[in-house]
Structures are given as C-alpha cells and as structure tokens.
Design a protein around this motif. Sequence first.
Motif, PDB file in Angstrom:
ATOM      1  N   THR A   1       6.199  17.609  16.748  1.00 16.07           N
ATOM      2  CA  THR A   1       5.327  16.516  16.321  1.00 16.07           C
ATOM      3  C   THR A   1       4.583  16.927  15.065  1.00 16.07           C
ATOM      4  OG1 THR A   1       5.031  15.789  18.609  1.00 16.07           O
ATOM      5  CG2 THR A   1       3.466  14.971  16.981  1.00 16.07           C
ATOM      6  N   ALA A   2       4.735  16.130  14.010  1.00 22.13           N
ATOM      7  CA  ALA A   2       3.969  16.334  12.782  1.00 22.13           C
ATOM      8  C   ALA A   2       2.675  15.536  12.883  1.00 22.13           C
ATOM      9  CB  ALA A   2       4.780  15.883  11.572  1.00 22.13           C
ATOM     10  N   ASP A   3       1.573  16.128  12.415  1.00 21.45           N
ATOM     11  CA  ASP A   3       0.254  15.488  12.480  1.00 21.45           C
ATOM     12  C   ASP A   3      -0.064  15.091  13.915  1.00 21.45           C
ATOM     13  OD1 ASP A   3      -2.177  14.419  11.647  1.00 21.45           O
ATOM     14  OD2 ASP A   3      -1.297  12.434  11.307  1.00 21.45           O
ATOM     15  N   ALA A   4      -0.018  16.088  14.811  1.00 20.66           N
ATOM     16  CA  ALA A   4      -0.227  15.818  16.235  1.00 20.66           C
ATOM     17  C   ALA A   4      -1.627  15.277  16.519  1.00 20.66           C
ATOM     18  CB  ALA A   4       0.013  17.106  17.030  1.00 20.66           C
ATOM     19  N   ALA A   5      -2.618  15.630  15.706  1.00 21.54           N
ATOM     20  CA  ALA A   5      -3.982  15.158  15.929  1.00 21.54           C
ATOM     21  C   ALA A   5      -4.243  13.801  15.303  1.00 21.54           C
ATOM     22  CB  ALA A   5      -4.983  16.183  15.391  1.00 21.54           C
ATOM     23  N   GLY A   6      -3.271  13.287  14.526  1.00 17.76           N
ATOM     24  CA  GLY A   6      -3.401  11.949  13.950  1.00 17.76           C
ATOM     25  C   GLY A   6      -4.446  11.822  12.875  1.00 17.76           C
TER      26      GLY A   6
ATOM     27  N   PRO B   1      13.118  37.525  21.555  1.00 21.29           N
ATOM     28  CA  PRO B   1      12.563  36.422  20.769  1.00 21.29           C
ATOM     29  C   PRO B   1      13.634  35.471  20.246  1.00 21.29           C
ATOM     30  CG  PRO B   1      12.695  38.385  19.409  1.00 21.29           C
ATOM     31  CD  PRO B   1      13.145  38.792  20.783  1.00 21.29           C
ATOM     32  N   ILE B   2      13.254  34.209  20.076  1.00 20.84           N
ATOM     33  CA  ILE B   2      14.083  33.180  19.451  1.00 20.84           C
ATOM     34  C   ILE B   2      13.209  32.454  18.439  1.00 20.84           C
ATOM     35  CG2 ILE B   2      15.352  31.032  19.800  1.00 20.84           C
ATOM     36  CD1 ILE B   2      16.017  31.959  22.604  1.00 20.84           C
ATOM     37  N   THR B   3      13.722  32.231  17.250  1.00 19.93           N
ATOM     38  CA  THR B   3      12.992  31.501  16.216  1.00 19.93           C
ATOM     39  C   THR B   3      13.733  30.205  15.904  1.00 19.93           C
ATOM     40  OG1 THR B   3      12.109  33.522  15.209  1.00 19.93           O
ATOM     41  CG2 THR B   3      12.133  31.552  13.838  1.00 19.93           C
ATOM     42  N   ILE B   4      12.984  29.115  15.893  1.00 22.36           N
ATOM     43  CA  ILE B   4      13.573  27.838  15.510  1.00 22.36           C
ATOM     44  C   ILE B   4      12.917  27.373  14.209  1.00 22.36           C
ATOM     45  CG2 ILE B   4      14.071  27.240  17.896  1.00 22.36           C
ATOM     46  CD1 ILE B   4      11.541  25.117  16.188  1.00 22.36           C
ATOM     47  N   THR B   5      13.703  26.714  13.373  1.00 21.80           N
ATOM     48  CA  THR B   5      13.209  26.226  12.088  1.00 21.80           C
ATOM     49  C   THR B   5      13.649  24.783  11.903  1.00 21.80           C
ATOM     50  OG1 THR B   5      13.346  28.440  11.116  1.00 21.80           O
ATOM     51  CG2 THR B   5      13.205  26.581   9.584  1.00 21.80           C
ATOM     52  N   ARG B   6      12.733  23.948  11.466  1.00 19.18           N
ATOM     53  CA  ARG B   6      13.044  22.549  11.180  1.00 19.18           C
ATOM     54  C   ARG B   6      12.350  22.159   9.889  1.00 19.18           C
ATOM     55  NH1 ARG B   6      14.974  18.362  14.756  1.00 19.18           N
ATOM     56  NH2 ARG B   6      15.908  16.866  13.327  1.00 19.18           N
ATOM     57  N   THR B   7      12.931  21.243   9.116  1.00 16.99           N
ATOM     58  CA  THR B   7      12.406  20.860   7.805  1.00 16.99           C
ATOM     59  C   THR B   7      11.593  19.586   7.917  1.00 16.99           C
ATOM     60  OG1 THR B   7      14.302  21.872   6.701  1.00 16.99           O
ATOM     61  CG2 THR B   7      13.001  20.304   5.422  1.00 16.99           C
ATOM     62  N   ILE B   8      10.363  19.633   7.390  1.00 12.77           N
ATOM     63  CA  ILE B   8       9.488  18.473   7.346  1.00 12.77           C
ATOM     64  C   ILE B   8       9.423  17.967   5.907  1.00 12.77           C
ATOM     65  CG2 ILE B   8       7.342  19.768   6.960  1.00 12.77           C
ATOM     66  CD1 ILE B   8       5.978  17.817   8.892  1.00 12.77           C
TER      67      ILE B   8
ATOM     68  N   ILE C   1       0.856  -1.183   0.000  1.00 12.89           N
ATOM     69  CA  ILE C   1       0.000   0.000   0.000  1.00 12.89           C
ATOM     70  C   ILE C   1       0.887   1.226   0.000  1.00 12.89           C
ATOM     71  CG2 ILE C   1      -1.738   1.293   1.282  1.00 12.89           C
ATOM     72  CD1 ILE C   1      -2.760  -1.309   2.394  1.00 12.89           C
ATOM     73  N   SER C   2       0.668   2.107  -0.964  1.00 14.55           N
ATOM     74  CA  SER C   2       1.425   3.348  -1.015  1.00 14.55           C
ATOM     75  C   SER C   2       0.679   4.411  -0.230  1.00 14.55           C
ATOM     76  CB  SER C   2       1.613   3.805  -2.461  1.00 14.55           C
ATOM     77  OG  SER C   2       2.343   2.835  -3.188  1.00 14.55           O
ATOM     78  N   ALA C   3       1.427   5.238   0.457  1.00 17.28           N
ATOM     79  CA  ALA C   3       0.803   6.288   1.253  1.00 17.28           C
ATOM     80  C   ALA C   3       1.810   7.393   1.485  1.00 17.28           C
ATOM     81  CB  ALA C   3       0.284   5.740   2.579  1.00 17.28           C
ATOM     82  N   CYS C   4       1.345   8.458   2.115  1.00 16.14           N
ATOM     83  CA  CYS C   4       2.244   9.538   2.489  1.00 16.14           C
ATOM     84  C   CYS C   4       3.007   9.146   3.755  1.00 16.14           C
ATOM     85  CB  CYS C   4       1.473  10.831   2.695  1.00 16.14           C
ATOM     86  SG  CYS C   4       0.070  10.667   3.812  1.00 16.14           S
ATOM     87  N   ASP C   5       4.055   9.918   4.052  1.00 16.47           N
ATOM     88  CA  ASP C   5       4.886   9.606   5.225  1.00 16.47           C
ATOM     89  C   ASP C   5       5.566  10.888   5.678  1.00 16.47           C
ATOM     90  OD1 ASP C   5       6.174   8.286   7.237  1.00 16.47           O
ATOM     91  OD2 ASP C   5       7.795   7.526   5.964  1.00 16.47           O
ATOM     92  N   LEU C   6       5.008  11.534   6.700  1.00 13.96           N
ATOM     93  CA  LEU C   6       5.595  12.760   7.232  1.00 13.96           C
ATOM     94  C   LEU C   6       6.768  12.416   8.142  1.00 13.96           C
ATOM     95  CD1 LEU C   6       2.317  14.704   8.105  1.00 13.96           C
ATOM     96  CD2 LEU C   6       3.942  15.267   6.283  1.00 13.96           C
ATOM     97  N   THR C   7       7.894  13.042   7.895  1.00 17.91           N
ATOM     98  CA  THR C   7       9.084  12.814   8.716  1.00 17.91           C
ATOM     99  C   THR C   7       9.881  14.104   8.794  1.00 17.91           C
ATOM    100  OG1 THR C   7      11.013  11.392   9.028  1.00 17.91           O
ATOM    101  CG2 THR C   7      10.503  12.053   6.774  1.00 17.91           C
TER     102      THR C   7
END
Length: 335
Positions: free
Chosen positions: A160-165, A61-68, A19-25
């Motif tokens: 957390t990506a897709d925290a609500a699931g 202020p502090i800004t953080i950046t992360r790549t999804i 089964i092909s699907a998306c995959d957030l990482t």
Amino acid sequence: MPRTPPILATLVVPGLLAISACDLTWTPDDKIYAPPPATQITVDGFGIDDVVDVLADGGFPITITRTITNAGSVAVPAGYEVTEKVERLRFTAINPTFYAWQKVPDPRFTVLECTTTGPALAPGQSADISFTFPSPECRAPQGRPTPPGFDCGMHLETLTADAAGIVTEISEGNNDTEHFFFVPSRQGRLNMTHTVDPGGDPNIDVIPAPRPPSARIAAFNYGNVPSVARPHAVRFFFAGAPGGFILNGISPVSGPLSGAVGRLSIGPNPVVFPPPAAPQTVTFDITFDPTFLGPENAPPFFAETLDSKVTAISTDGCQIRQRRLRTTLLFEARP
C-alpha cells in the motif's frame, strides 16, 4: 501527537474545471525476489486465478522489490508511508468437490507487517521500494516472535502506497497491489509425469521443444469419413500423495475453426482424490473431423492448436504440480 497535515498537490487552470495532482501507483508485473523464485505458474480457480511465484525455499532472509510511480502531473514530497503485509492463506474445502485458498480473519495468519517511508517523486518518476524479511522494517505482528521462514502453502502480499492517506491524489484506488507467492513443502509427496504419445501412433509427431513436449497430429491420415472422431491420449501419473490431492484442468478446449475438442477424461473439474490417494492416470482426449478443410489461400496444410493444462494440488495446500498441454492438428488446406 499532532496529526500530519495532508500533502496537497493541486493546480487550477483558468477556464478549465480539471485539477492536476499527483498519483501514486505501482508498476504492474515487476515483482523481484532475492533469491529469485524457482518458477512461476498460473493457477486457474481455487480462489486464485492469477500468476503465482513459486519460491525455491521459504527460509529467511528474502527481499522483495516493487516499483512505485508518480503517474500524476505534480510532484510528491517524501514522507508518505508505504506498507507491506504478508498473509498465509488457508486451503480449505468449500464443499465436498471444491477447494480454495482463502484469507482467514485471524491475526495469526498475518506473518509479517512492514513499514517504510516513500521517496519524493517528480511527475512521471519511479523508484524501487524494497522490504527484507525479516528486518527492522518487517516484523511479526502483535509482538509475536519472527519465524525463521514462511510455512508451506500460498501467501498473499499486499503493498500500500500512502497507507496513512496524507497525499491528495487523482485516484486512491491504485494505491494497493496484491501478489501471490507459494512455498512448497520440503517433503516431496506429489509428482506428475507427462507422456505425449503413449500409444506410439505413427500419425503423431512428438515435438520435444519448447518444453514441455507437444504433439502434432496429421488429422488427414485417419481416413476420409466425415464426422469420425479419433482420440489422442496424453497421460498423467500421480504418485506419493498419501494425504490426497485435487486435480483441475482447463477442459474442454475447442478449436474455433475445425471444431476439434480437447477434453480431460476425469469428468467435471475439479476432481478430489481423498486420502489415501492411490496413483492415478488420466487422459486428455482430442476428437476431430479428419475431413475438415482449412481456409482458402492457406498453405498446403492448415494447423490449429489446442492449449490446455492440468493442475494438481495436495489437500493440505502445500504441493502444486502443473503441466501444460499443446496439441497441433494438421488439416489439408481448402483447394
């Protein structure tokens, strides 16, 4: 309020069970701070065992950046939830000789909670997720006032990506990522100096670069008696820590071919110097066999490098000092 329906992304291929699907990482090791951190260290033990960014100042202020990234083969629609939680860890004595940073089951140790909406991502596409402390997306939890900055000490970020699931993915196990950052005390109380060759040994060359300075020892100049060990001392000096400190080092370190051993003179790690902690000097002793011969077909000299480091932490967990050690031993090559 009606529940948001799941975002489904599947593709059934006739004749196949896959089964092909998306995959957030999250893309590893791409954390960006603005303003940038003052330095980065690796903390071994103390409940961390990870790379830690040391901020120059914990003020906002502090800004953080992360790549999804969508690592799957099906597009992810926009609208999923991305969260960030920042927790202050407690530095505490696990037993009389062991300290560690630990998560505290107390909501008062959660400094900020952040929420934003994730973007649409085609298969293989990436996007930057940024949070600014503080902002409408980032606030202190439970209605507490937002502080002017982070207290000193170690902090843990959890994104957390897709925290609500709501997104059906190939794997849910890679939706979380953790990262440590450290805010030093604004009062300098713990210092460390590194003397490569305190005895002025003529058989030791001090290599000034790259920093920190390293030592190169001509082992064959110490004589031709087998199994005679000659120590090389690297001294460390700690001062100005009335609250006490903990000293930890990677020790012993062994050369896989020559059998040389580098060992801190402080004994079993870690060592606790309780308050009021007087200045301390410890040594890193390297013992070796000056008659060792390198492998065949080697250049005229065979070099073996022993790498180690020493970490000192104040007992309140608000000061970290670290020095890396690199010592190269030169032996004659096998004829």
